[in-house]
Design a protein around this motif. Structure first.
Motif, mmCIF file in Angstrom:
data_model
loop_
_atom_site.group_PDB
_atom_site.id
_atom_site.type_symbol
_atom_site.label_atom_id
_atom_site.label_comp_id
_atom_site.label_asym_id
_atom_site.label_seq_id
_atom_site.Cartn_x
_atom_site.Cartn_y
_atom_site.Cartn_z
ATOM 1 N N UNK A 1 41.416 21.724 26.350
ATOM 2 C CA UNK A 1 42.567 22.431 25.946
ATOM 3 C C UNK A 1 43.544 22.470 27.086
ATOM 4 N N UNK A 2 44.380 21.523 27.331
ATOM 5 C CA UNK A 2 45.185 21.625 28.536
ATOM 6 C C UNK A 2 46.291 22.895 28.488
ATOM 7 N N UNK A 3 46.649 23.591 27.468
ATOM 8 C CA UNK A 3 47.353 24.529 27.586
ATOM 9 C C UNK A 3 46.805 26.005 27.133
ATOM 10 N N UNK A 4 45.404 26.161 27.534
ATOM 11 C CA UNK A 4 44.647 27.077 27.243
ATOM 12 C C UNK A 4 45.324 28.394 27.635
ATOM 13 N N UNK A 5 45.383 29.497 27.236
ATOM 14 C CA UNK A 5 46.379 30.832 27.507
ATOM 15 C C UNK A 5 45.363 31.306 28.738
ATOM 16 N N UNK A 6 46.244 31.423 29.759
ATOM 17 C CA UNK A 6 45.857 32.123 30.947
ATOM 18 C C UNK A 6 44.803 31.069 31.812
ATOM 19 N N UNK A 7 44.489 30.069 31.420
ATOM 20 C CA UNK A 7 43.438 29.141 32.151
ATOM 21 C C UNK A 7 44.103 28.553 33.290
ATOM 22 N N UNK A 8 45.203 27.862 32.913
ATOM 23 C CA UNK A 8 46.102 27.282 33.976
ATOM 24 C C UNK A 8 46.343 28.099 35.213
ATOM 25 N N UNK A 9 46.787 29.328 34.996
ATOM 26 C CA UNK A 9 47.056 30.293 36.133
ATOM 27 C C UNK A 9 45.704 30.779 36.844
ATOM 28 N N UNK A 10 44.636 30.969 35.968
ATOM 29 C CA UNK A 10 43.317 31.284 36.838
ATOM 30 C C UNK A 10 42.842 30.054 37.664
ATOM 31 N N UNK A 11 43.421 28.899 37.200
ATOM 32 C CA UNK A 11 42.865 27.500 38.283
ATOM 33 C C UNK A 11 43.697 27.651 39.248
ATOM 34 N N UNK A 12 44.896 27.785 39.114
ATOM 35 C CA UNK A 12 45.765 27.908 40.446
ATOM 36 C C UNK A 12 45.348 29.162 41.254
ATOM 37 N N UNK A 13 45.414 30.491 40.695
ATOM 38 C CA UNK A 13 44.860 31.270 41.546
ATOM 39 C C UNK A 13 43.408 30.835 42.324
ATOM 40 N N UNK A 14 42.366 30.522 41.682
ATOM 41 C CA UNK A 14 41.189 30.201 42.272
ATOM 42 C C UNK A 14 41.468 28.961 43.158
ATOM 43 N N UNK A 15 41.952 28.189 42.923
ATOM 44 C CA UNK A 15 42.171 26.986 43.870
ATOM 45 C C UNK A 15 42.904 27.668 45.301
ATOM 46 N N UNK A 16 43.796 28.477 45.063
ATOM 47 C CA UNK A 16 44.303 29.096 46.262
ATOM 48 C C UNK A 16 43.319 29.872 46.962
ATOM 49 N N UNK A 17 42.641 30.580 46.479
ATOM 50 C CA UNK A 17 41.613 31.587 47.012
ATOM 51 C C UNK A 17 40.654 30.683 47.731
ATOM 52 N N UNK A 18 40.149 29.657 47.029
ATOM 53 C CA UNK A 18 38.983 28.818 47.601
ATOM 54 C C UNK A 18 39.412 27.861 48.714
ATOM 55 N N UNK A 19 40.927 27.773 48.891
ATOM 56 C CA UNK A 19 41.456 26.661 49.761
ATOM 57 C C UNK A 19 40.806 26.998 51.061
ATOM 58 N N UNK A 20 40.119 25.807 51.668
ATOM 59 C CA UNK A 20 39.661 25.968 52.988
ATOM 60 C C UNK A 20 38.208 26.510 53.019
ATOM 61 N N UNK A 21 37.661 27.126 51.977
ATOM 62 C CA UNK A 21 36.447 27.478 52.077
ATOM 63 C C UNK A 21 35.333 26.545 51.233
ATOM 64 N N UNK A 22 34.087 26.475 51.586
ATOM 65 C CA UNK A 22 33.278 25.347 51.024
ATOM 66 C C UNK A 22 32.983 25.820 49.421
ATOM 67 N N UNK A 23 33.385 24.574 48.574
ATOM 68 C CA UNK A 23 33.197 24.959 47.211
ATOM 69 C C UNK A 23 31.751 24.720 46.777
#
Length: 171
Positions: free
Chosen positions: A149-171
């Motif tokens: 569901x590419x437009x799932x409510x709030x999920x795109x925002x969560x992905x952007x937030x978490x990607x920024x948070x995890x940037x530079x850390x080991x996934x």
């Protein structure tokens, strides 16, 4: 022949859901809300008026801030219709509302076993992982929800937030 006829409603529901999911992948954000509503409507049909009533009672109890009562109704539903994924999903939500993440995660596992396309369950699991301080797992689950569901409510925002948070850390 009788067995075949008893499978027709399930087959029809599956064909309808397949079409809705195909539409969901290509819908714009506005249209995706309508398609999502149609999917939830299909998911909410157990095939039994009594089971549908238990689901509605559970949802009503959650809406009224009574998740413990919801859990009672939804447990009765699951006891009588263990193959009905939406009963498990609703109870997972009620457990989430009470802060019982373990049982919620277990119920989400049942939902995804019965209905691997359940973007709502995936989204809920992502929220739990975030609250448990597991951002890498949350990100993985949110991305799985977006694949469905590419437009799932709030999920795109969560992905952007978490990607920024995890940037530079080991996934």
């Amino acid at each position: 022949m009788l067995l075949f006829l008893s499978c027709l409603p399930l087959t029809a529901q599956t064909a309808k859901l397949d079409a809705l999911f195909a539409e969901l992948l290509t819908a714009d954000e506005a249209a995706s809300q309508r398609v999502e509503a149609d999917i939830w409507l299909e998911w909410s049909k157990s095939g039994s008026a009594a089971m549908d009533l238990l689901l509605q009672r559970g949802r009503d109890a959650m809406a009224n801030g009574q998740p413990e009562i919801a859990i009672e109704h939804l447990t009765a539903l699951i006891d009588h219709a263990p193959g009905f994924a939406e009963g498990w999903n609703a109870r997972a939500t009620a457990y989430y509302q009470t802060g019982d993440f373990g049982p919620s995660i277990a119920d989400i596992g049942q939902v995804l076993t019965l209905n691997p396309r359940h973007f709502g369950a995936l989204s809920g699991l992502g929220s739990i992982f975030e609250e448990l301080g597991k951002p890498a797992q949350a990100l993985e689950v949110y991305k799985a929800a977006l694949a469905i569901h590419p437009h799932a409510s709030g999920v795109n925002e969560a992905v952007q937030r978490l990607e920024a948070q995890l940037q530079g850390s080991d996934l």
